[in-house]
Every structure is written in structure tokens, then in C-alpha cells.
Design a protein around this motif. Structure first.
Motif, PDB file in Angstrom:
ATOM      1  N   UNK A 184      60.737   3.584  -4.234  1.00 55.45           N
ATOM      2  CA  UNK A 184      61.097   3.083  -5.561  1.00 55.45           C
ATOM      3  C   UNK A 184      62.335   2.205  -5.526  1.00 55.45           C
ATOM      4  N   UNK A 197      56.077  14.291  11.761  1.00 58.60           N
ATOM      5  CA  UNK A 197      55.822  13.714  10.438  1.00 58.60           C
ATOM      6  C   UNK A 197      56.748  12.528  10.171  1.00 58.60           C
ATOM      7  N   UNK A 198      56.257  11.613   9.361  1.00 67.42           N
ATOM      8  CA  UNK A 198      57.039  10.409   9.032  1.00 67.42           C
ATOM      9  C   UNK A 198      58.260  10.807   8.193  1.00 67.42           C
ATOM     10  N   UNK A 199      59.408  10.245   8.513  1.00 68.19           N
ATOM     11  CA  UNK A 199      60.641  10.615   7.805  1.00 68.19           C
ATOM     12  C   UNK A 199      61.159   9.430   6.989  1.00 68.19           C
ATOM     13  N   UNK A 200      61.231   9.574   5.670  1.00 68.19           N
ATOM     14  CA  UNK A 200      61.834   8.497   4.884  1.00 68.19           C
ATOM     15  C   UNK A 200      63.355   8.656   4.860  1.00 68.19           C
ATOM     16  N   UNK A 201      64.081   7.600   5.161  1.00 64.22           N
ATOM     17  CA  UNK A 201      65.539   7.656   5.041  1.00 64.22           C
ATOM     18  C   UNK A 201      65.885   7.388   3.581  1.00 64.22           C
ATOM     19  N   UNK A 202      67.053   7.868   3.125  1.00 62.64           N
ATOM     20  CA  UNK A 202      67.422   7.601   1.737  1.00 62.64           C
ATOM     21  C   UNK A 202      67.419   6.103   1.454  1.00 62.64           C
ATOM     22  N   UNK A 203      66.913   5.740   0.298  1.00 61.18           N
ATOM     23  CA  UNK A 203      66.825   4.330  -0.074  1.00 61.18           C
ATOM     24  C   UNK A 203      68.214   3.695  -0.121  1.00 61.18           C
ATOM     25  N   UNK A 206      71.337   1.008   5.361  1.00 61.02           N
ATOM     26  CA  UNK A 206      71.606   2.043   6.362  1.00 61.02           C
ATOM     27  C   UNK A 206      72.680   1.504   7.303  1.00 61.02           C
ATOM     28  N   UNK A 207      73.847   2.164   7.402  1.00 61.73           N
ATOM     29  CA  UNK A 207      74.885   1.639   8.295  1.00 61.73           C
ATOM     30  C   UNK A 207      74.424   1.688   9.750  1.00 61.73           C
ATOM     31  N   UNK A 210      75.611   4.614  12.170  1.00 62.23           N
ATOM     32  CA  UNK A 210      74.962   5.902  11.912  1.00 62.23           C
ATOM     33  C   UNK A 210      73.501   5.876  12.375  1.00 62.23           C
ATOM     34  N   UNK A 211      72.826   4.743  12.110  1.00 64.08           N
ATOM     35  CA  UNK A 211      71.432   4.606  12.555  1.00 64.08           C
ATOM     36  C   UNK A 211      71.357   4.679  14.076  1.00 64.08           C
ATOM     37  N   UNK A 214      71.653   8.213  15.148  1.00 60.32           N
ATOM     38  CA  UNK A 214      70.410   8.915  14.795  1.00 60.32           C
ATOM     39  C   UNK A 214      69.307   8.572  15.807  1.00 60.32           C
TER      40      UNK A 214
ATOM     41  N   UNK B  48      59.836  15.806   3.705  1.00 63.11           N
ATOM     42  CA  UNK B  48      58.701  15.085   4.302  1.00 63.11           C
ATOM     43  C   UNK B  48      57.750  16.059   4.991  1.00 63.11           C
ATOM     44  N   UNK B  52      63.774  20.067   9.266  1.00 59.46           N
ATOM     45  CA  UNK B  52      64.493  19.069  10.075  1.00 59.46           C
ATOM     46  C   UNK B  52      65.818  19.654  10.548  1.00 59.46           C
ATOM     47  N   UNK B  58      71.851  13.771  10.045  1.00 55.28           N
ATOM     48  CA  UNK B  58      71.825  12.304  10.033  1.00 55.28           C
ATOM     49  C   UNK B  58      71.223  11.796   8.719  1.00 55.28           C
ATOM     50  N   UNK B  59      70.099  12.408   8.341  1.00 58.53           N
ATOM     51  CA  UNK B  59      69.395  11.951   7.132  1.00 58.53           C
ATOM     52  C   UNK B  59      70.302  12.125   5.909  1.00 58.53           C
ATOM     53  N   UNK B  62      73.180   9.619   5.718  1.00 59.88           N
ATOM     54  CA  UNK B  62      72.845   8.287   5.176  1.00 59.88           C
ATOM     55  C   UNK B  62      73.116   8.265   3.670  1.00 59.88           C
ATOM     56  N   UNK B  72      82.372   7.397   8.609  1.00 58.04           N
ATOM     57  CA  UNK B  72      81.062   7.772   9.144  1.00 58.04           C
ATOM     58  C   UNK B  72      81.073   9.165   9.773  1.00 58.04           C
ATOM     59  N   UNK B 128      72.515   7.041  -3.115  1.00 62.25           N
ATOM     60  CA  UNK B 128      71.452   8.033  -3.024  1.00 62.25           C
ATOM     61  C   UNK B 128      72.160   9.348  -3.228  1.00 62.25           C
ATOM     62  N   UNK B 134      66.614  13.831  -0.394  1.00 60.74           N
ATOM     63  CA  UNK B 134      66.874  12.398  -0.272  1.00 60.74           C
ATOM     64  C   UNK B 134      66.252  11.557  -1.360  1.00 60.74           C
ATOM     65  N   UNK B 135      65.361  12.166  -2.124  1.00 60.54           N
ATOM     66  CA  UNK B 135      64.664  11.363  -3.121  1.00 60.54           C
ATOM     67  C   UNK B 135      65.361  11.362  -4.481  1.00 60.54           C
ATOM     68  N   UNK B 137      67.818  10.130  -6.908  1.00 59.17           N
ATOM     69  CA  UNK B 137      68.612   8.893  -6.896  1.00 59.17           C
ATOM     70  C   UNK B 137      69.225   8.515  -8.228  1.00 59.17           C
TER      71      UNK B 137
END
Lengths: 222, 178
Positions: A184, A197-203, A206-207, A210-211, A214, B48, B52, B58-59, B62, B72, B128, B134-135, B137
Motif C-alpha cells: 500500500x 516464506x517471502x518476507x515483506x520489509x516495512x514500506x 531501506x537504509x 542495515x540492508x 540483514x 508473513x 522469524x 533486522x525487520x 527497518x 542504526x 512505519x 510491520x504492516x 503504518x
């Protein structure tokens, strides 16, 4: 009797030949000949090796300032250090937001670049680095023309003109995929690893540091 | 003192029932607050469709970095610690253990969350929230929710301190019977 049959057969052959010639003339110009599907376009908009252990899918909008920030400060170093070294496969997904007046057009133009050339990355850099300029005037074509060789730009123009519907459909296909994954906002990054499973990062942007940490931890866990 | 005794005796029945209602209300409040803290931690550790435990930090980091308040490394440290702190507070609140301290810590934590949210809202940062995974917002909605939780936390803390004071005070009915 045989002669008349031969006449009929040769007449039919001539008609079929003329019809095939006419049908050939009706086909689009060579530059716009290849009609790519949304999946083929996605492949052309992806960078790196599909065999990489990690795939990052980024849903972005070319007119969104957060996407510009993400692209210039995170995606570019990511390409240098992880994509070009075979660790990450980067998949671009279009997610133009309705709040930005030119983002749909920009996505279409970039899809045309991907369809016509191998200069998608250069075109992305051009659009993001000059976002303020074309974002206020809507002159995306001029921005791309300043970054791409003239011959390639002509191919892009031809594809953009001839296959606008298909290009828009490819963009909409990405948008539909994003909505099905509850995207969204932009940029939204999905981290995909085989067997996980696929992991969505917060919208949001992304610095990169940190990425990097990760991704390193994910690569170490493998 | 002797004259005051009948009045004290007559008011003891409604005050006892009021005290019972207050006790029940505070019990519900602390269980609800504790459950919300545990749920908040759960959304940070399980998302998800999977746990985790190896990369939740890490997630979550962010999301924390989007507030532009911490470096950081500090964001990563906070992301590592906060879910477990929420679990600990939730368990203490639900179990009614060390209620004064747990209530005070929950109040302080919620005040910090609200300050961070309000700051982000005032600076118009695209954050966020990270409050419930994480969803989440919408800082406005989360600020409202945190406000309600803060009311619960303050009530639970005040109730715990008052209960402590009451248990230390001499019982007035004993004087009357004497």
C-alpha cells in the motif's frame, strides 16, 4: 479435367500468396514487432542472476521521493555489491501511485525501454536522478532522450507508440500483484529465499547499511 | 470516635462493593493490557506466516529507523530487545506479578512510544509505526490506540500503588470494634 483442376489449384495458391503478403504488410514495424508479455518484461527489468540465493523484489513508483531516495542511496550500492557479485537477484515491480500525476507514464516509458533495449538500468538512473525536473513538467521522453543513445531512443519511442496497451497492461499486472500482497506504499521490498516464506520489509526507504547487515546475516545462515 | 462508628459501619457495605468492582475492573484492565503487550511482541516475532526468531531484529529495525531518532546500531539493539521486554511486561501484567513495577514500566514505555509517534506526526515523517508488526503504518490511529493503552496502564499502576498503600494502612473498622 486435369487442366481445369490445375487452374483451380494455381488460382487458389495465388490467392493464398497474395493474402499472406497482405497480412505480412499489416504487421507492425520491425522495432515494434516483438510483443512482450508482462512476465517477459519483468525478466527484462530484473538485474543479476536468477540463481542468486536471495531475490529482492522492489515495488516502486518513479515519481515517489522515497523511491528516489531508496534507488539512489540503497539500490545502486546494492547492485554494485550484491547483484553484480551474484548474491542477490533484483526484480523491479511497478507500483505507480495515483497521487503522482506522471508515475503511470513513467512506468510505461521504462517498460518500453526494457522491451526495446538493454538500457533499463541507465533509464532508471536518469529518471530517478532527474525526478524533480520531469516530475513538474511531465516530460519523461525528453529526460530519457538525454540519457539514452538516439538509435535506442527511437526504438523506445516506436515501442511506446505501438504497444502502449501491452505496456500499460504489464504495469497493471505488477500493480495487481502488489495489491494481492497488500502493498500500500512505495518503495516496498520483498525478500525471497528458496525454501523460506517471502518476507515483506516495512514500506519506505531501506537504509543500505542495515540492508547490508540483514543480507549478510541471511547469506551466513545458508 | 464512638459517634463516627455507625456512619463508618453503614458506609462499609457500598464501599466494599465499589472496591470489588474496582478490583475486577483493574483485573480486566491489566489482563487486557498484558495481552496487548504479548500480542505486540508476537507480531514482531511472527509475520508473513512464519516465526522469524533469527531475523526479527533486522525487520523491526527497518521500521525503527523510519522514525529518524536513533542511530542504526541503537535501532538494531532496540529492535532486538523490545519484543522480549513486551513479552516480559505482558506476562507480569497478566500474572499480577510485581504489578507496581510492571505497570510503571508499561506506562513509561507507552509514553515513549507516544512521544515518538507524535514527533513523527509533527515532522510529517513517513514512518512505519512497527507497533503491531510491520504492516501497521497509520501513526494517527496508533497514537489513539496508545492513548487508550496509556489510560489502562496508568489505571493499573495507580490501582497497584493504592492497593499497596491500603494494605499498609491500619484498618479503621478495627478501631471501631475496639
Amino acid at each position: 479435367m486435369i487442366r481445369s483442376w490445375l487452374k483451380v489449384a494455381s488460382f487458389s495458391f495465388a490467392v493464398a500468396l497474395i493474402a499472406s503478403q497482405l497480412a505480412g504488410q499489416a504487421k507492425p514495424a520491425p522495432a515494434a514487432k516483438s510483443i512482450l508479455t508482462a512476465a517477459e518484461l519483468t525478466l527484462k527489468k530484473s538485474i543479476g542472476s536468477p540463481q542468486a540465493p536471495i531475490t529482492l523484489e522492489i515495488f516502486s513508483d518513479y515519481q515517489c521521493p522515497a523511491c528516489q531516495d531508496m534507488y539512489l542511496h540503497t539500490t545502486l550500492p546494492l547492485i554494485d555489491n550484491y547483484v553484480n557479485t551474484g548474491k542477490v537477484y533484483l526484480v523491479h515491480r511497478d507500483f505507480p501511485l495515483d497521487m503522482h500525476p506522471y508515475s503511470h507514464q513513467a512506468a510505461r516509458w521504462l517498460n518500453a525501454v526494457a522491451a526495446a533495449t538493454t538500457l533499463f538500468e541507465a533509464a532508471e538512473i536518469a529518471l530517478y536522478s532527474k525526478q524533480e525536473q520531469w516530475g513538474s513538467t511531465g516530460n519523461i521522453e525528453q529526460t530519457l532522450a538525454g540519457a539514452l543513445p538516439a538509435a535506442d531512443m527511437n526504438k523506445v519511442r516506436a515501442i511506446e507508440l505501438a504497444q502502449r496497451t501491452q505496456l500499460d497492461a504489464a504495469v497493471e499486472s505488477d500493480v495487481a500483484l502488489g495489491k494481492s500482497r497488500n502493498v500500500n506504499g512505495t518503495p516496498t521490498v520483498f525478500v525471497i529465499q528458496r525454501g523460506h516464506p517471502m518476507v515483506p520489509l516495512p514500506s519506505g526507504p531501506v537504509p543500505y547499511p542495515l540492508l547490508k547487515q540483514y543480507l549478510d546475516s541471511l547469506l551466513q545462515q545458508r | 470516635m464512638v459517634e463516627a462508628a455507625p456512619a463508618a459501619l453503614s458506609s462499609s457495605a457500598p464501599s466494599a462493593s465499589r472496591r470489588r468492582y474496582t478490583t475486577i475492573a483493574l483485573l480486566i484492565a491489566r489482563i487486557a493490557l498484558g495481552a496487548i503487550f504479548v500480542y505486540a511482541a508476537y507480531t514482531k516475532l511472527h509475520y508473513a506466516g512464519a516465526w522469524h526468531l533469527h531475523d526479527y531484529d533486522f525487520i523491526f529495525a527497518f521500521g525503527i529507523t523510519s522514525y529518524q531518532m536513533l542511530s542504526l546500531q541503537n535501532a538494531l539493539w532496540l529492535a532486538r530487545v523490545l519484543p522480549w521486554l513486551e513479552v516480559a511486561l505482558g506476562v507480569l501484567l497478566i500474572g499480577g506479578i510485581a504489578l507496581r513495577w510492571a505497570g510503571s514500566a508499561a506506562t513509561a514505555l507507552l509514553l515513549i512510544f507516544m512521544t515518538a509517534l507524535a514527533r513523527a506526526w509533527m515532522l510529517r515523517l513517513e514512518i512505519t509505526c512497527g507497533c503491531f508488526g510491520n504492516q501497521s503504518e497509520s501513526p494517527g490511529r496508533e497514537l489513539l490506540l496508545d492513548g487508550v493503552l496509556l489510560l489502562l496502564a496508568v489505571s493499573v499502576t495507580a490501582g497497584a500503588f493504592l492497593a499497596r498503600c491500603n494494605s499498609r494502612m491500619p484498618n479503621p473498622t478495627r478501631h471501631v470494634t475496639k
